[in-house]
Design an enzyme around this catalytic site. Structure first.
Site, PDB file in Angstrom:
ATOM      1  N   SER A   9       2.094  68.798  45.511  1.00 25.04           N
ATOM      2  CA  SER A   9       1.152  68.405  46.558  1.00 25.04           C
ATOM      3  C   SER A   9      -0.201  68.004  45.965  1.00 25.04           C
ATOM      4  CB  SER A   9       1.043  69.549  47.560  1.00 25.04           C
ATOM      5  OG  SER A   9       0.749  69.021  48.822  1.00 25.04           O
ATOM      6  N   HIS A  14       8.176  70.573  52.535  1.00 27.37           N
ATOM      7  CA  HIS A  14       7.128  70.409  51.533  1.00 27.37           C
ATOM      8  C   HIS A  14       7.014  71.674  50.682  1.00 27.37           C
ATOM      9  CE1 HIS A  14       3.321  68.646  50.229  1.00 27.37           C
ATOM     10  NE2 HIS A  14       2.721  69.798  50.451  1.00 27.37           N
TER      11      HIS A  14
END
Ligand code: GCU
Length: 436
Positions: free
Chosen positions: A270, A411
């Site tokens: 990320s 994610h």
């Protein structure tokens, strides 16, 4: 209080004021604001737009880049400069003085199979100094210097069982206990170490805290920032400072005989995936880089309107980038550079870009297309590339020097991801001459 309520009741009798009050109330609820914001996010491929990408092999003045020498001497520096001035800000210089201290070492981690080493780097610029902190975990069965994965917050260094593959929890999922986390942490570490790799994680606190108001209290202070405030037009943002920190860890690897500094892979999930890419673009000592779900400002193309956009990210995290980047929010057609060119700066070194099916926010297709559109540079440098033209199905990793996968799930940096990165590292580092 009673008086206030009575007052409100009175006002509520009048429809116009009732509407105004309701609106004001709603506007003060941050969560609702976020929802309104989220409602404007595009997740429809048909509405992505068709902004052309800058041609990675064409100079700003129109000249074609036809060979490796022109790439190296002209186009690569030009692209790097565009990222420095328009996206991240130029990396800070290496500190004049830096030294490393091992502050703790525990050789009994994982029942004696691993060593945990906590290192502090003392850095001084002019008369100001600070200490950066990171933790290195090494397999004990090593016979020489080992290759290492390094990233920012790859695991929680404050935890007794660092967890390099802890998946983010879905809301509503059964809460994980410390014991669950410790088990997951041990398993992931075991996997990495038993394959002969070390893993290192830097803390952001003394480097640049991840906060718009406090980031400057880290290293930026040593380099002249004296007050809060978003980075100036070309000033280094936090991603740049974190990337600089990865290079300082690399400086340490060059001094220790336990790490093979020629086989260090920058890795990040990320926001730290954005950081890993930018670090490796600047610092060619990184042998390879892994970007896990890095999204907007990382591997995903900025000129696609899908998931998080330049406008959204620069409003929510203005401290991450140089001030200029925000100018392109809603005006991506003016952006003279895009993220496939960030990947091209890694060439000819291997790069792995990974996306997740339930991570539309990071625009998986935009990440794939950035990897694909970096390929002309890899081909120019004769190292192959991605080897496919279309996005693969979930859980079907593809590629060579540029690798890509589109994993099922959300994610996170998962066990599945690590499995692919270890295979990638085995594959591409075998050709790198070992150091020391
Ligand atoms: C937010 C942000 C992303 C970032 C992510 C993360 O969602 O919008 O750009 O990648 O946080 O770092 O987890």
């Amino acid at each position: 209080m009673i008086f206030k309520l009575a007052g409100i009741k009175r006002v509520m009798k009048r429809p116009q004021q009732r509407r105004t009050l309701a609106l004001l109330g709603a506007l003060t609820i941050a969560g609702l604001l976020n929802d309104l914001f989220a409602a404007a996010v595009n997740y429809d491929e048909a509405k992505v737009g068709a902004l052309p990408l800058p041609n990675v092999l064409r100079m700003e003045d129109g000249q074609s880049v036809t060979n490796a020498a022109i790439w190296r001497s002209l186009r690569r520096p030009e692209i790097l400069r565009l990222f420095e001035t328009q996206v991240y800000g130029k990396l800070l210089p290496r500190p004049a003085t830096q030294s490393f201290r091992v502050v703790a070492e525990d050789r009994t981690l994982l029942d004696g199979r691993a060593t945990r080493r906590d290192v502090e780097m003392d850095i001084t610029v002019a008369t100001n100094g600070t200490a950066l902190k990171f933790t290195l975990i090494l397999p004990n069965h090593r016979t020489g210097p080992v290759p290492v994965f390094v990233g920012i917050h790859v695991f929680d260094t404050s935890h007794s069982y660092p967890q390099p593959a802890r998946a983010r929890q879905l809301p509503g999922a059964p809460k994980q206990t410390d014991e669950d986390n410790a088990r997951a942490g041990r398993a992931a570490l075991d996997r990495i170490l038993s394959r002969g790799y070390g893993v290192a994680s830097l803390n952001v606190e003394s480097l640049a805290p991840d906060s718009g108001t406090n980031y400057w209290r880290g290293v930026a202070r040593l380099y002249g920032r004296t007050q809060p405030g978003s980075p100036g037009a070309e000033e280094t943002g936090v991603i740049g400072i974190w990337a600089w920190g990865l290079s300082r860890a690399m400086d340490y690897f060059e001094t220790t005989t336990d790490v093979d500094a020629r086989r260090v892979i920058a890795i990040g999930h990320s926001r730290m995936g954005k950081t890993a890419l930018w670090a490796a673009a600047n610092d060619e000592r990184f042998a390879a880089v892994v970007s896990n779900n890095s999204g907007c400002g990382g591997a995903a193309l900025s000129k696609r309107d899908f998931g998080e956009t330049v406008a959204i990210i620069t409003r929510a995290f203005p401290h991450w980038f140089c001030g200029n980047f925000s100018k392109y929010g809603g005006h991506e057609e003016l952006l003279p550079v895009d993220q496939h060119e960030l990947i091209s700066l890694i060439a000819p070194r291997p790069v792995y870009v990974a996306s997740a099916v339930d991570d539309g926010w990071a625009d998986p297709r935009g990440e794939f297309l950035a990897a694909l559109n970096a390929e002309p540079v890899y081909r120019l440098l004769n190292v192959g590339g991605l080897g496919v033209n279309t996005m693969p199905a979930p859980d079907q990793p593809v590629g060579g020097t540029i690798s890509y996968h589109y994993r099922q799930g959300q994610h996170a940096l998962t066990d599945y991801d690590w499995e692919q990165y270890l295979a990638f590292a085995d594959r591409c580092l075998s050709n790198v001459k070992t150091g020391k």
